[in-house]
Design an enzyme around this catalytic site. Structure first.
Site, PDB file in Angstrom:
ATOM      1  N   ARG A 136       0.828  -1.204   0.000  1.00 40.32           N
ATOM      2  CA  ARG A 136       0.000   0.000   0.000  1.00 40.32           C
ATOM      3  C   ARG A 136       0.864   1.257   0.000  1.00 40.32           C
ATOM      4  NH1 ARG A 136      -4.686   0.257   4.278  1.00 40.32           N
ATOM      5  NH2 ARG A 136      -5.178   2.046   2.956  1.00 40.32           N
ATOM      6  N   TYR A 138       0.292   5.726  -0.039  1.00 38.54           N
ATOM      7  CA  TYR A 138      -0.623   6.851  -0.062  1.00 38.54           C
ATOM      8  C   TYR A 138      -0.672   7.416  -1.479  1.00 38.54           C
ATOM      9  CZ  TYR A 138      -0.556   6.972   5.065  1.00 38.54           C
ATOM     10  OH  TYR A 138      -0.675   6.664   6.398  1.00 38.54           O
ATOM     11  N   ASP A 169      -9.629   2.211  17.328  1.00 42.93           N
ATOM     12  CA  ASP A 169      -9.312   1.505  16.080  1.00 42.93           C
ATOM     13  C   ASP A 169      -8.378   0.307  16.266  1.00 42.93           C
ATOM     14  OD1 ASP A 169      -6.862   2.710  16.555  1.00 42.93           O
ATOM     15  OD2 ASP A 169      -6.659   3.552  14.529  1.00 42.93           O
ATOM     16  N   ASP A 174      -1.506   7.387  16.967  1.00 44.26           N
ATOM     17  CA  ASP A 174      -0.702   7.974  15.904  1.00 44.26           C
ATOM     18  C   ASP A 174      -0.188   9.355  16.292  1.00 44.26           C
ATOM     19  OD1 ASP A 174      -1.186   5.794  14.192  1.00 44.26           O
ATOM     20  OD2 ASP A 174      -3.088   6.670  13.544  1.00 44.26           O
ATOM     21  N   ASP A 206      -9.629   7.411  15.575  1.00 45.30           N
ATOM     22  CA  ASP A 206      -8.204   7.256  15.241  1.00 45.30           C
ATOM     23  C   ASP A 206      -7.501   8.576  15.582  1.00 45.30           C
ATOM     24  OD1 ASP A 206      -5.764   6.554  14.219  1.00 45.30           O
ATOM     25  OD2 ASP A 206      -6.432   6.319  12.144  1.00 45.30           O
TER      26      ASP A 206
END
Length: 296
Positions: A136, A138, A169, A174, A206
């Protein structure tokens, strides 16, 4: 672990207007799988709380890469002085005293490979995320260092009344680090929180803690969200817009934000860190089911 550890005892004194961290070190000789940074058993009846930390204090860790970058087999492991693997999520301490926290870079600024701690693999190394067997990325570069706070966990069984009852989550918290230095995958930075955004991703809460490296030349100038607007104008809006829109090119709806669609202040960010650390402590004590998460 065979390597000696030390234990940091910390106290946090919270008042209505500020929060202070005090820390000292004492020997910690034997491994303890319940590596709490905050001890949730010692609660005070007032707004004051006491916390303790059992973990690697100011750890000397090295990075060990296995496989080739941008492949399915690539892993970034953390090893201690004896060469033994440790978990960046569980074995690195959360806070260092005096308002400083450890931050682990997963995605360096101005890069697009979606790197993340593999919470379901032993020793939780950093790897590139996948979807349907493919790596993956962005759709465009992220403009800040991005990663996690160790020893935190957003409990998926816990509804947050401040954010429309959204559930966590199931990941560490983060961090968006806004300093000028480009980090490296697996780099440990000492940061101070400045605020936070309550992102809601497909119904899950999140948190995004906005922070700055203490080594950044502008770090002394910023201590709260108002300072960010003054010395990093437009940054908070840019962070919110980036995370709001990054899934749109894949045909998904924009992410939403709670707390009035604005960044909460430093005190609120510290509250988020405290609560998610307490959730992590319950997780590693196995008082909450871990599911597929690795506690090693």
């Amino acid at each position: 672990m065979a390597a000696a550890r030390v234990m940091m005892s910390a106290s946090i004194i919270s008042t209505s207007s500020s929060m202070f961290f005090k820390a000292a070190t004492t020997p910690f000789l034997k491994p303890n799988r319940l590596r709490h940074c905050f001890n949730t058993h010692n609660r005070l009846p007032s707004s004051k709380r006491l916390f303790t930390c059992k973990s690697l204090y100011r750890p000397h860790v090295q990075i060990k890469e296995e496989g080739q970058p941008e492949t399915l087999d690539y892993r970034v492991f953390f090893v201690d002085d004896s060469g033994k693997k440790i978990s960046p999520w569980h074995d690195i301490p959360l806070h260092l005293g005096d308002g400083a926290f450890n931050f682990i870079v997963e995605i360096p600024k101005e890069s697009s490979a979606k790197m993340e701690v593999a919470t379901d693999e032993i020793y939780t190394p950093i790897k590139q995320d996948t979807k349907k067997g493919k790596l993956r990325y962005y759709p465009y570069n992220i403009n800040w260092n991005y990663g996690l706070l160790p020893q935190t966990w957003e409990d998926p069984s816990l509804a947050n009344p401040d954010v429309d009852g959204a559930f966590g989550d199931n990941d560490p918290v983060d961090v968006v680090e806004i300093g000028e230095i480009r980090g490296k995958v697996g780099q440990l930075m000492k940061v101070k929180p400045l605020g936070c955004l309550a992102m809601i991703d497909e119904g899950e809460l999140d948190w995004k803690i906005v922070a700055i490296s203490l080594d950044d030349p502008r770090a002394p100038l910023v201590n709260d969200v108002d300072d960010v607007d003054k010395h990093f104008p437009g940054t908070l809006t840019a962070i919110r817009d980036w995370f709001r829109d990054y899934k749109i090119p894949d045909g998904k709806p924009a992410n939403k934000f709670g707390l009035g669609n604005k960044a909460a202040n430093k005190d609120y960010a510290l509250k988020v860190i405290m609560e998610t650390n307490e959730s992590w402590a319950k997780l590693v004590k196995r008082s909450i089911p871990s599911g597929e998460l690795s506690l090693v």
